[in-house]
Scaffold this motif. Structure first.
Motif, short mmCIF file in Angstrom:
data_model
loop_
_atom_site.label_atom_id
_atom_site.label_comp_id
_atom_site.label_asym_id
_atom_site.label_seq_id
_atom_site.Cartn_x
_atom_site.Cartn_y
_atom_site.Cartn_z
N THR A 153 0.97 -0.95 -0.53
CA THR A 153 0.08 -0.22 0.11
C THR A 153 0.75 1.34 -0.03
O THR A 153 0.14 2.87 -0.91
N THR A 154 2.09 1.00 1.31
CA THR A 154 3.12 2.58 0.86
C THR A 154 3.75 2.72 -0.94
O THR A 154 3.58 3.61 -1.08
N ASN A 155 3.78 1.37 -1.12
CA ASN A 155 4.34 1.73 -2.17
C ASN A 155 4.08 2.26 -3.49
O ASN A 155 3.67 3.14 -4.44
N LYS A 156 2.01 1.62 -3.77
CA LYS A 156 1.04 2.55 -4.12
C LYS A 156 1.39 4.36 -4.39
O LYS A 156 0.70 4.79 -5.46
N ILE A 157 0.90 4.17 -2.71
CA ILE A 157 0.47 5.73 -2.78
C ILE A 157 2.04 6.05 -3.23
O ILE A 157 1.95 7.77 -3.78
N PHE A 158 3.51 5.96 -3.20
CA PHE A 158 4.36 6.74 -3.45
C PHE A 158 4.84 6.85 -4.67
O PHE A 158 5.88 6.50 -5.20
N LYS A 159 3.96 5.29 -5.41
CA LYS A 159 4.58 5.26 -6.76
C LYS A 159 6.30 5.45 -6.27
O LYS A 159 6.61 5.07 -7.52
N ASN A 160 6.38 3.86 -5.91
CA ASN A 160 7.32 3.54 -6.32
C ASN A 160 8.34 1.99 -7.26
O ASN A 160 8.99 2.18 -7.31
#
Length: 161
Positions: A153-160
């Motif tokens: 979820t964090t990667n989706k938010i920051f689009k990593n």
């Protein structure tokens, strides 16, 4: 009127509701020669009943007497065996020394069972500890699954990715 009365009595007879006097009336009617044509099929039945009352068994019935002497001796032998079974053990029973040895063997057996019981209880406690470790490990795996969801979820938010 007589025929109507006979038909009512036959109906009661078939339902097993007639008295002895009513059955005697039916018997007298069917043994006479003045039976109505539609009631002729009842006539042989009542004739059979009147003939079967007259029959007697005339043959001799042989009665065999049993030999009771054998049974008397068997009962005497049974009483003797019971008496010996009750009296002999009191005279030939175990001595005091044998009783002490048996009591000692019993006590040693009880001690051995107690030691086994203690060992089994310790093993049960160790198994309880393993179950507790297993439960904690399963909780950790669930928490790790949540951590990977959090990371995604964090990667989706920051689009990593």
């Amino acid at each position: 009127m007589v025929l109507n009365n006979i038909e009512k009595l036959i109906e009661k007879y078939n339902n097993a509701e007639t008295t002895l006097q009513e059955e005697a009336q039916l018997k007298a009617y069917f043994l006479s020669d003045e039976v109505a044509p539609h009631l002729e099929h009842y006539k042989p039945m009542f004739q059979y009943f009147s003939q079967s009352k007259k029959e007697q068994y005339t043959k001799d019935v042989p009665l065999k007497t049993k030999n009771t002497k054998l049974y008397q001796w068997i009962s005497v032998a049974a009483v003797a065996v019971l008496m010996l079974g009750l009296i002999v053990p009191t005279f030939i029973g175990p001595t005091e020394e044998e009783k002490q040895e048996a009591l000692l063997a019993y006590n040693q057996t009880i001690d051995a069972f107690n030691l086994i019981s203690i060992g089994m209880n310790e093993g049960k406690q160790q198994l309880n500890s393993l179950i507790l470790v297993s439960d904690n490990l399963n909780e950790g795996i669930e928490e790790a699954g949540r951590l990977s969801e959090f990371t995604e979820t964090t990667n989706k938010i920051f689009k990593n990715k």
